[in-house]
Design an enzyme around this catalytic site. Structure first.
Site, PDB file in Angstrom:
ATOM      1  N   CYS A   1      39.242  37.771  44.192  1.00 11.83           N
ATOM      2  CA  CYS A   1      40.101  37.719  43.003  1.00 11.83           C
ATOM      3  C   CYS A   1      40.338  39.116  42.440  1.00 11.83           C
ATOM      4  O   CYS A   1      39.536  39.599  41.620  1.00 11.83           O
ATOM      5  CB  CYS A   1      39.465  36.798  41.967  1.00 11.83           C
TER       6      CYS A   1
ATOM      7  N   CYS B   1      40.559  39.349  38.627  1.00 16.00           N
ATOM      8  CA  CYS B   1      39.273  39.218  37.932  1.00 16.00           C
ATOM      9  C   CYS B   1      38.424  40.478  38.096  1.00 16.00           C
ATOM     10  O   CYS B   1      37.722  40.874  37.178  1.00 16.00           O
ATOM     11  CB  CYS B   1      38.439  38.049  38.482  1.00 16.00           C
ATOM     12  N   ASP B   2      38.461  41.107  39.273  1.00 20.60           N
ATOM     13  CA  ASP B   2      37.485  42.154  39.593  1.00 20.60           C
ATOM     14  C   ASP B   2      38.064  43.566  39.662  1.00 20.60           C
ATOM     15  O   ASP B   2      37.320  44.517  39.939  1.00 20.60           O
ATOM     16  CB  ASP B   2      36.810  41.837  40.947  1.00 20.60           C
TER      17      ASP B   2
END
Ligand code: NAP
Length: 340
Positions: free
Chosen positions: A135, A138-139
């Site tokens: 992701c 997200c990261d």
């Protein structure tokens, strides 16, 4: 003691399929509950810009899901932020259990979607969260200024590449063939990025590192003419890699984003027919004149399905929503026909 509550329909899953189904069943006057899962909203929660959902022009995936959930809850549907742990279908009403609830339903719509498909290479599990991710939105924060790779050749790989290229120093997109499966418009955007290079005809054999990712073990069988290299050595050197044998080499990287597709979430369903890839099988039913009666039935009468959990082909937010609507219409017809 667990509480038992009876509904006309229990919807498992809270992506576009489940939430659209809920809008319809609630408006039909059917008592409806959505079991949203531990992380509600499905795959769109992990995406950034959505530019192909009619009516929105451009919207972030999580914002679109928030709007869908607000719509559903605004109609009075209960959305439970818990995971279904089992579905008992051997007798009716069907029984869904969660950690501390038992729900009974005259019908069930299985709309549990699909999750990340991982590479399945030996060190992947050990390095997940330590450089191996699925992701980018997200990261991305953790990979600022770092050298990363993205694996895959579909729309997800293009999207991950665009996101991570904004923060990483350089990005290598690794694809096992020399033609992309992704939409041309998305490929063109990626190809225009100055810090993205592509490795075609290349498979990931393993990820390397003890406590954090340091490299990716690759296998390049035939060098694609698109790469513009005469020899394997040239290719390896151009990417700053380390040759291991005539086909294998190691690419130094601090991060890798796996974007190679999805696996349907059907593990908890006993007795529900799935195909060899785990997708729920639909059982279409026609009347005596050959007219389609039910599209979203499963092998269990009263259990219907919608969205990516049964759809290996289209897998779009809008098609999932469409299937959700069809499942709700089928549920309404089923309850009327069976007098339940
Ligand atoms: P996908 O379309 O199934 O593509 C998967 C890609 O990964 C393919 O290129 C495939 O290679 C490759 N692959 C599969 N298994 C592999 C393995 N073991 N090792 C290496 N490569 C492997 O999956 P997706 O990209 O996740 O997309 C899923 C669905 O969501 C699609 O319908 C897509 O259109 C949709 N989506 C849409 C958007 C958008 O419109 N904004 C964004 C993301 C996703 P081959 O090409 O060789 O098969």
């Amino acid at each position: 003691m667990t509480k038992k509550i009876m509904y006309d329909v229990i919807i498992l899953g809270s992506g576009p399929a489940g939430l659209t189904a809920a809008i319809y069943t609630q408006r039909f006057g059917l008592s409806t509950v959505v079991v949203a899962g531990r992380t509600w909203g499905g795959q769109l929660q992990l995406t950034t810009d959505v530019e192909n959902f009619p009516g929105f022009g451009k919207i972030m995936g999580p914002e679109l899901m928030r709007k869908m959930r607000d719509h559903v809850e605004g109609l009075g549907v209960k959305v439970l932020d818990v995971a279904a742990e089992s579905l008992e279908t051997s007798k009716t009403p069907f029984v869904v259990t969660t950690e501390d609830l038992t729900l009974e339903g005259k019908t069930v719509i299985v709309a549990t979607g699909a999750d990340t498909k991982w590479l399945g290479v030996p060190n992947e599990g050990k390095l997940r969260g330590r450089g191996v991710s699925s992701c980018a939105p997200c990261d991305a924060f953790f990979f600022k200024g770092k050298a990363v790779a993205v694996v895959g050749g579909g729309d997800s790989a293009m999207e991950e590449t665009q996101v991570i290229a904004k923060v990483a120093s350089d990005v290598v997109l690794i694809h096992r063939r020399d033609a992309f499966k992704a939409q041309k418009a998305m490929v063109d955007k990626v190809m225009a990025l100055p810090n993205v290079r592509v490795l075609y005809n290349t498979q990931v054999a393993d990820v390397v590192g003890d406590t954090a990712l340091t490299g990716i073990l690759l296998r390049t069988e035939n060098i694609s003419p698109k790469q513009g290299f005469d020899s394997f050595d040239q290719l390896v050197n151009a990417f700053g890699g380390k040759k291991i044998d005539d086909h294998q080499w190691e690419l130094p990287r601090q991060g890798v984003f796996v974007a190679i597709g999805l696996v349907p979430n059907t593990q908890i369903f006993k007795g529900l027919d799935v195909d060899s890839h785990g997708y729920v099988k639909r059982v279409e039913e026609r009347d005596e004149n050959g007219v389609l009666k039910y599209f979203t039935k499963t092998n269990i009468p009263g259990v219907f399905t919608a969205g990516d959990v049964h759809d290996a082909r289209y897998k779009q937010a809008i098609t999932a929503a469409g299937f959700g609507c069809m499942a709700a219409l089928d549920v309404q017809r089923w309850l009327t026909e069976t007098g339940s």
